[in-house]
Write an enzyme that holds these catalytic residues in place. Sequence first.
Site, short mmCIF file in Angstrom:
data_model
loop_
_atom_site.label_atom_id
_atom_site.label_comp_id
_atom_site.label_asym_id
_atom_site.label_seq_id
_atom_site.Cartn_x
_atom_site.Cartn_y
_atom_site.Cartn_z
N THR A 144 0.82 -1.21 0.00
CA THR A 144 0.00 0.00 0.00
C THR A 144 0.86 1.26 0.00
O THR A 144 0.63 2.19 -0.78
CB THR A 144 -0.92 0.00 1.22
OG1 THR A 144 -1.74 -1.17 1.19
CG2 THR A 144 -1.81 1.23 1.22
N GLY A 193 -11.56 -1.82 7.20
CA GLY A 193 -10.17 -1.80 6.79
C GLY A 193 -9.22 -1.12 7.73
O GLY A 193 -8.03 -0.95 7.42
N LYS A 244 6.66 2.59 18.62
CA LYS A 244 6.69 4.03 18.37
C LYS A 244 7.12 4.79 19.63
O LYS A 244 7.86 5.78 19.54
CB LYS A 244 5.31 4.49 17.90
CG LYS A 244 4.91 3.90 16.56
CD LYS A 244 3.47 4.17 16.22
CE LYS A 244 3.08 3.53 14.89
NZ LYS A 244 1.64 3.69 14.57
#
Length: 454
Positions: A19, A191, A209
Amino acid sequence: MTDRGPGAPVRVALLGCGTVGGEIVRLLSEQAGDLAARVGAPVELVGVAVRRPHRHPELPEGLVTTDAATLVGRPDVDVVIEVIGGIEPARTLLLEALKAGKSVVTANKALLAEDGAALAEAADASGADLYYEASVAGAIPLLRPLRESLVGDRITRVAGIVNGTTNFILSSMASSGAGYADALEEATRLGYAEADPSADVDGYDAASKAAILASLAFHTRVTAADVHCEGIRNVSAADIAAADGLDCTIKLLAICERLEDGGDGESVSARVYPAMIPKTHPLASVDGAFNAVFVEADAAGQLMFYGQGAGGAPTASAVLGDLVAAARNIVVGGRGPRESTYARLPVRAIGAVCTRYHVSLEVADRAGVLAAVASAFAEHDVSIAAVRQYGGGRNGKAGRSGAVRLVVVTHAAPDAALASTVEALGDLDAVRGVEGVLRVEDLGRSVSALGVTG
């Protein structure tokens, strides 16, 4: 890298074309003229490494390869962009690129959180650049401000919402009253959640993160293993309702803090968990799949960064920003910022980190129970700020025969003390069960809404 002549293009190898990679290819083509003007030389994509070429008919045949190692080793490649994710083969490929003096742009948060030190050392040894803005919060410019804009300041805290999937789920639960399973099902259908959502809902994505943010903010190497991590699987509709009753909401937070240890000593805390925050705090209004991060610094004060934290185009935007920076350095002979770890602060264990807690109990409805519960808190030096009694059951309805629901909100206490308290509560005859424990974070804002009594 090859010797550069005037006007020579900056040649780019792309590892991965999912993607994000597909968006990178598109933007490199559509914005070729603008990128050349910004860099000072053309930016040329010379190869794309993929596992299944037949799935990428949109790519020119001459660019596609399944041999990522050979692509990385090509002498005409100047910059390697990596968007394949995971630890291997990404680590080996990027180390080879950096050792060969090729600049690297990566979005690989898991690799950076586990072994960013090795990548940084390889970049330093060869003089190559290592950029990774896209690894945290997608298109939101967050790492560059920490790494460059605020480098003259003293950052004390970085805290916020860095995972869009979990924020969508919790927002859905808050707005509809749905349970966790139903909200996850909706996120998957739309999604926002992967078929296997474990990395998101168990907090591992946010923990990676947090490690990157803490490392940059506090000039200290922090790895994913240093980050205390809890996910949202156990957050119930009743927890959401309880938070709402206290004028709070529940968010999965990544919190990185510089803490005083007494005297001249300091340490770092990096942690991820679901927590109640007051609705008056700006993070409380961040809904859906969006991310938002607060940065607090001595001179700059509070700064908030908000936007789309994931998705193909937003992440590709961050990658191209890094690519432009790396390509400019190649053209003019400059170097990007290097790893800064001079502080070498110790990482404080979660047991020694203080915060407030919201503890929900099902207890026998008889005299003396409150005194026994209060005694358990006192014996472990956890001070009670407020108590509220409900009719029983997690939804405020009648619970098991002769039982009521008791909610205790504490003052700030060490995590280890609270854990000992919860264990002691479970041993009391009057306590039918400890139904839930949630941390309460004020993040520098008023928590007066939590001052409830019953």
